[in-house]
Design an enzyme around this catalytic site. Sequence first.
Site, short mmCIF file in Angstrom:
data_model
loop_
_atom_site.label_atom_id
_atom_site.label_comp_id
_atom_site.label_asym_id
_atom_site.label_seq_id
_atom_site.Cartn_x
_atom_site.Cartn_y
_atom_site.Cartn_z
N ARG A 83 0.91 -1.19 -0.02
CA ARG A 83 0.03 -0.02 -0.07
C ARG A 83 0.90 1.24 -0.01
O ARG A 83 1.81 1.33 0.84
CB ARG A 83 -0.86 -0.12 1.31
CG ARG A 83 -1.73 1.22 1.43
CD ARG A 83 -2.82 1.22 2.09
NE ARG A 83 -3.33 2.43 2.60
CZ ARG A 83 -4.35 2.87 3.34
NH1 ARG A 83 -4.82 1.62 4.12
NH2 ARG A 83 -5.09 4.00 3.68
N ARG A 92 -6.70 1.53 -2.82
CA ARG A 92 -5.73 0.93 -2.01
C ARG A 92 -5.80 -0.57 -2.17
O ARG A 92 -6.91 -0.97 -2.35
CB ARG A 92 -5.71 1.34 -0.65
CG ARG A 92 -6.91 0.91 0.37
CD ARG A 92 -8.04 1.70 0.72
NE ARG A 92 -7.82 3.21 0.64
CZ ARG A 92 -8.19 4.06 1.85
NH1 ARG A 92 -7.95 3.37 2.67
NH2 ARG A 92 -7.98 5.30 1.55
N ASP A 95 -6.68 -2.20 3.12
CA ASP A 95 -7.10 -1.14 4.00
C ASP A 95 -7.53 -2.10 5.61
O ASP A 95 -8.27 -3.13 5.10
CB ASP A 95 -8.28 -0.21 3.87
CG ASP A 95 -8.37 0.78 4.97
OD1 ASP A 95 -7.67 1.89 4.75
OD2 ASP A 95 -9.16 0.49 5.77
N ASP A 97 -8.71 -1.66 9.16
CA ASP A 97 -9.35 -0.73 10.00
C ASP A 97 -9.49 -1.42 11.54
O ASP A 97 -10.07 -2.39 11.67
CB ASP A 97 -10.50 0.12 9.62
CG ASP A 97 -10.49 1.08 8.60
OD1 ASP A 97 -9.25 1.71 8.65
OD2 ASP A 97 -11.31 1.03 7.95
O1 GSY Z 1 -12.01 2.88 4.96
C1 GSY Z 1 -11.82 1.98 3.99
C2 GSY Z 1 -11.44 2.29 2.98
N1 GSY Z 1 -12.50 2.66 2.02
C3 GSY Z 1 -13.68 1.95 1.55
C4 GSY Z 1 -13.93 0.46 1.82
O2 GSY Z 1 -13.21 -0.30 2.18
N2 GSY Z 1 -15.02 0.29 1.15
C5 GSY Z 1 -15.74 1.02 0.40
N3 GSY Z 1 -16.73 0.49 -0.33
N4 GSY Z 1 -15.59 2.48 0.18
C6 GSY Z 1 -14.44 2.72 0.91
N5 GSY Z 1 -14.14 4.02 0.95
C7 GSY Z 1 -12.76 3.98 1.81
S1 GSY Z 1 -11.77 5.30 1.77
#
Ligand code: GSY
Length: 158
Positions: A83, A92, A95, A97
């Site tokens: 990443r 990315r 991710d 979290d």
């Molecule tokens: O916050 C996680 C990264 N992220 C995502 C995600 O994981 N899924 C979707 N559907 N939209 C996202 N926008 C972000 S930033």
Amino acid sequence: MTRAYLGLGSNLGDRVAHLQAAVDGLAATPGVTVVAVSPVYETDPVGGPPQPEYLNAVVALDTDLTPRGLLEVAHRLESAAGRVRAERWGPRTLDVDVLLVGTEQVDEDDLVVPHPRMRERAFVMVPLGDLDPSLAAGSAPEAGVRRAELELVLPEAQ
Ligand code: GSY
């Protein structure tokens, strides 16, 4: 031991391989036992520039790591997936979290637990609800979240 939940997302490269590598990396981390992995969902991107659809899932684990320790693991897994932090909210490879760590509450510049935006994100709450419906009660509508025809494997030997 504390039950914790991490959210996984990928929308670049081999998305399912990135998610599986995260699960495998968690299972190989001292102080972490992966308990369950949710189904995988294909999800419309939320926020940021126009970008590809994500695959999202949630992992439940038992751990004696602190929330900060889990954040460090998350960053290590994201780096291992190649990443590059180019653009906030941008696409990315991976991710990770930190969503929930037992009943712990953290409010620091780089780490807020429970995750401050999780309840408004169907791509988090739908797979979280698969693992524990009580955690997702009364949460966001499920628009933009579709069950994918693939599964992540929970490693047996941890
Ligand atoms: O916050 C996680 C990264 N992220 C995502 C995600 O994981 N899924 C979707 N559907 N939209 C996202 N926008 C972000 S930033």
